[in-house]
Scaffold this active site. Structure first.
Site, PDB file in Angstrom:
ATOM      1  N   GLU A   1       0.824  -1.214   0.000  1.00  0.00           N
ATOM      2  CA  GLU A   1       0.000   0.000   0.000  1.00  0.00           C
ATOM      3  C   GLU A   1       0.857   1.262   0.000  1.00  0.00           C
ATOM      4  OE1 GLU A   1      -3.539  -1.692   2.883  1.00  0.00           O
ATOM      5  OE2 GLU A   1      -2.413   0.064   3.453  1.00  0.00           O
TER       6      GLU A   1
ATOM      7  N   CYS B   1       3.182   8.607   1.275  1.00  0.00           N
ATOM      8  CA  CYS B   1       3.559   7.732   2.385  1.00  0.00           C
ATOM      9  C   CYS B   1       3.778   6.342   1.774  1.00  0.00           C
ATOM     10  CB  CYS B   1       2.420   7.743   3.400  1.00  0.00           C
ATOM     11  SG  CYS B   1       2.673   6.594   4.741  1.00  0.00           S
TER      12      CYS B   1
ATOM     13  N   CYS C   1       5.140  -6.778   7.658  1.00  0.00           N
ATOM     14  CA  CYS C   1       6.140  -6.222   8.576  1.00  0.00           C
ATOM     15  C   CYS C   1       6.427  -7.225   9.689  1.00  0.00           C
ATOM     16  CB  CYS C   1       5.625  -4.919   9.169  1.00  0.00           C
ATOM     17  SG  CYS C   1       6.821  -4.170  10.292  1.00  0.00           S
TER      18      CYS C   1
ATOM     19  N   CYS D   1       3.514  -4.632  15.598  1.00  0.00           N
ATOM     20  CA  CYS D   1       2.921  -3.719  16.591  1.00  0.00           C
ATOM     21  C   CYS D   1       1.426  -4.036  16.715  1.00  0.00           C
ATOM     22  CB  CYS D   1       3.097  -2.275  16.158  1.00  0.00           C
ATOM     23  SG  CYS D   1       4.833  -1.815  15.957  1.00  0.00           S
TER      24      CYS D   1
ATOM     25  N   CYS E   1      -1.402  -2.021  14.711  1.00  0.00           N
ATOM     26  CA  CYS E   1      -1.168  -1.801  13.281  1.00  0.00           C
ATOM     27  C   CYS E   1      -1.672  -2.987  12.448  1.00  0.00           C
ATOM     28  CB  CYS E   1       0.332  -1.597  13.073  1.00  0.00           C
ATOM     29  SG  CYS E   1       0.846  -1.660  11.358  1.00  0.00           S
TER      30      CYS E   1
ATOM     31  N   GLY F   1       5.854  -1.791   6.761  1.00  0.00           N
ATOM     32  CA  GLY F   1       7.231  -2.224   6.971  1.00  0.00           C
ATOM     33  C   GLY F   1       8.044  -1.273   7.816  1.00  0.00           C
ATOM     34  N   GLU F   2       9.152  -1.783   8.322  1.00  0.00           N
ATOM     35  CA  GLU F   2      10.098  -0.990   9.117  1.00  0.00           C
ATOM     36  C   GLU F   2      11.297  -0.671   8.214  1.00  0.00           C
ATOM     37  OE1 GLU F   2      10.784   0.618  12.120  1.00  0.00           O
ATOM     38  OE2 GLU F   2      12.639   0.895  11.000  1.00  0.00           O
TER      39      GLU F   2
ATOM     40  N   SER G   1      10.529   7.132   9.018  1.00  0.00           N
ATOM     41  CA  SER G   1       9.844   6.921  10.291  1.00  0.00           C
ATOM     42  C   SER G   1      10.158   5.506  10.768  1.00  0.00           C
ATOM     43  CB  SER G   1       8.338   7.090  10.076  1.00  0.00           C
ATOM     44  OG  SER G   1       7.654   6.754  11.248  1.00  0.00           O
TER      45      SER G   1
ATOM     46  N   ASN H   1      -5.863   4.523  15.616  1.00  0.00           N
ATOM     47  CA  ASN H   1      -6.836   4.055  14.634  1.00  0.00           C
ATOM     48  C   ASN H   1      -7.380   2.724  15.132  1.00  0.00           C
ATOM     49  OD1 ASN H   1      -8.009   3.297  12.030  1.00  0.00           O
ATOM     50  ND2 ASN H   1      -6.813   5.037  11.320  1.00  0.00           N
TER      51      ASN H   1
ATOM     52  N   CYS I   1      -2.411   2.455   7.752  1.00  0.00           N
ATOM     53  CA  CYS I   1      -1.496   1.536   7.081  1.00  0.00           C
ATOM     54  C   CYS I   1      -1.919   0.071   7.235  1.00  0.00           C
ATOM     55  CB  CYS I   1      -0.112   1.787   7.682  1.00  0.00           C
ATOM     56  SG  CYS I   1       1.042   0.474   7.530  1.00  0.00           S
TER      57      CYS I   1
HETATM   58  S1  SF4 Z   1       4.428  -1.244   9.830  1.00  0.00           S
HETATM   59 FE1  SF4 Z   1       5.251   0.077  11.472  1.00  0.00          FE
HETATM   60  S2  SF4 Z   1       3.584   0.195  12.969  1.00  0.00           S
HETATM   61 FE2  SF4 Z   1       3.134  -1.542  11.605  1.00  0.00          FE
HETATM   62  S3  SF4 Z   1       3.987  -3.362  12.639  1.00  0.00           S
HETATM   63 FE3  SF4 Z   1       5.560  -2.563  11.264  1.00  0.00          FE
HETATM   64  S4  SF4 Z   1       6.804  -1.168  12.518  1.00  0.00           S
HETATM   65 FE4  SF4 Z   1       4.881  -1.526  13.625  1.00  0.00          FE
END
Ligand code: SF4
Length: 343
Positions: free
Chosen positions: A92, A105, A112, A116, A119, A159-160, A191, A290, A332
């Site tokens: 996305e 974004c 990911c 978290c 998320c 993703g990180e 980020s 969210n 996200c």
């Molecule tokens: S995309 Fe960002 S907020 Fe979502 S699980 Fe991965 S690190 Fe966490």
């Protein structure tokens, strides 16, 4: 196997063309078609000979992802994109519109691994890293589908980014190059949920983009519950890395803080947050959660204002982020998760 032209940095492409027997100015011409004129089919690059077009078609493709779904907010034009990559995986991106500027974004991974709990991406697991070209392709996809020029980029999608470090940095060099997307590094933000050694590496390598740290809780006890990676990298380590980052770069860092009702929105959380950020040059973004996870609720406006005022009393600038695209699946991972479920 054909290569994705968007995976090439400038010097790599010049070298590749040289090996094909093509001069440097041919690489410049192709880049002009792709990044300035948004022409992705070699057949339509009319200042190349038929022979060269055929050669390039045989060796390369321009990997702009295929649009599977696009949702446009009727309130503020926020646009959410669901893309399909060459291997069938989906990712996305979001385009945000404010004061005449468009911010993209973008994602750096399929899924990911950080997981978290607030998320949607984290809930759907990890598949693979994106290549630099797959990261850059999202910007071109946004530009042609919404007929806009992207001015700002935030690595804040799926993703990180610091877990896909090399490709993320490569994509930044491509975005920034004047013969490619020519986006200033000061308009690019990474980020991260926080990988201390990679934050330090960003500073040592003088990457030059802006940094945002997703902190979301002021104590390890609370942060462990929503960001599993915190068990590996404690808040102390993260704050130390931000301190070192600022000593090297002199840059202000944005702290992202998702406010969750009756979890991390108490006055003592704000006091504790102010304490750990003391002495740093930061700006705090307060973001109402969210409701992806049914256990999490948004705090009242009053509770968010109270939190903000406590930070300000300690001299820490902050704002409650205005929500965008509330009438679409703008958070996200939501669109992709819905698409995966419907298969
Ligand atoms: S995309 Fe960002 S907020 Fe979502 S699980 Fe991965 S690190 Fe966490």
């Amino acid at each position: 196997m054909k290569k994705n032209l968007l995976d090439f940095e400038y010097n790599e492409l010049v070298e590749y063309f040289k090996n094909l027997g093509l001069e440097k100015y041919r690489a410049d011409q192709v880049l002009d078609w792709v990044y300035k004129k948004r022409v992705f089919d070699f057949e339509n690059m009319t200042n190349l000979s038929k022979e060269h077009r055929n050669l390039l078609k045989e060796k390369l493709f321009v990997g702009v992802p295929k649009l599977l779904d696009m949702q446009i907010s009727k309130i503020d034009r926020t646009t959410k994109f669901l893309w399909e990559l060459k291997d069938g995986n989906t990712i996305e991106s979001v385009a945000l519109f404010h004061s005449g500027r468009v911010t993209a974004c973008i994602s750096t991974q399929v899924g990911c691994p950080v997981k978290c709990s607030f998320c949607a991406t984290g809930q759907s697991g990890f598949v693979r890293n994106l290549s630099a070209g797959e990261i850059v392709g999202q910007i071109l996809g946004i530009e042609i589908n919404r007929k806009v020029n992207v001015g700002n980029v935030v690595y804040m999608g799926m993703g990180e980014p610091l877990l896909n470090f090399d490709e993320t940095l490569k994509s930044i060099r491509i975005l920034n190059h004047k013969k490619m997307l020519n986006i200033s590094k000061r308009r690019i933000t990474i980020s991260t949920v926080g990988i201390p050694e990679k934050i330090m590496e960003l500073a040592e390598k003088n990457v030059g983009v802006r940094l945002a740290l997703s902190l979301h809780a002021p104590t390890n006890f609370k942060r462990d519950q929503i960001i599993p990676l915190n068990r590996k990298y404690s808040i102390d380590e993260l704050i130390y890395s931000i301190k070192k980052y600022q000593e090297t770069t002199g840059d202000r860092v944005t702290i992202e803080y998702i406010l969750i009702k009756e979890f991390n929105d108490y006055p003592e959380d704000a006091e504790k947050l102010a304490e750990i950020l003391k002495g740093l040059n930061v700006f705090v973004n307060l973001i109402p959660v969210n409701p992806v996870n049914p256990d999490f609720y948004r705090p009242s406006h009053w509770a968010m204002e109270r939190f903000k005022q406590i930070l300000e009393r300690h001299g820490i600038e902050s704002e409650i982020r205005v929500e965008k695209g509330t009438d679409i699946d703008a958070a996200c991972g939501q669109l992709r998760r819905r698409n995966l479920k419907s298969k």
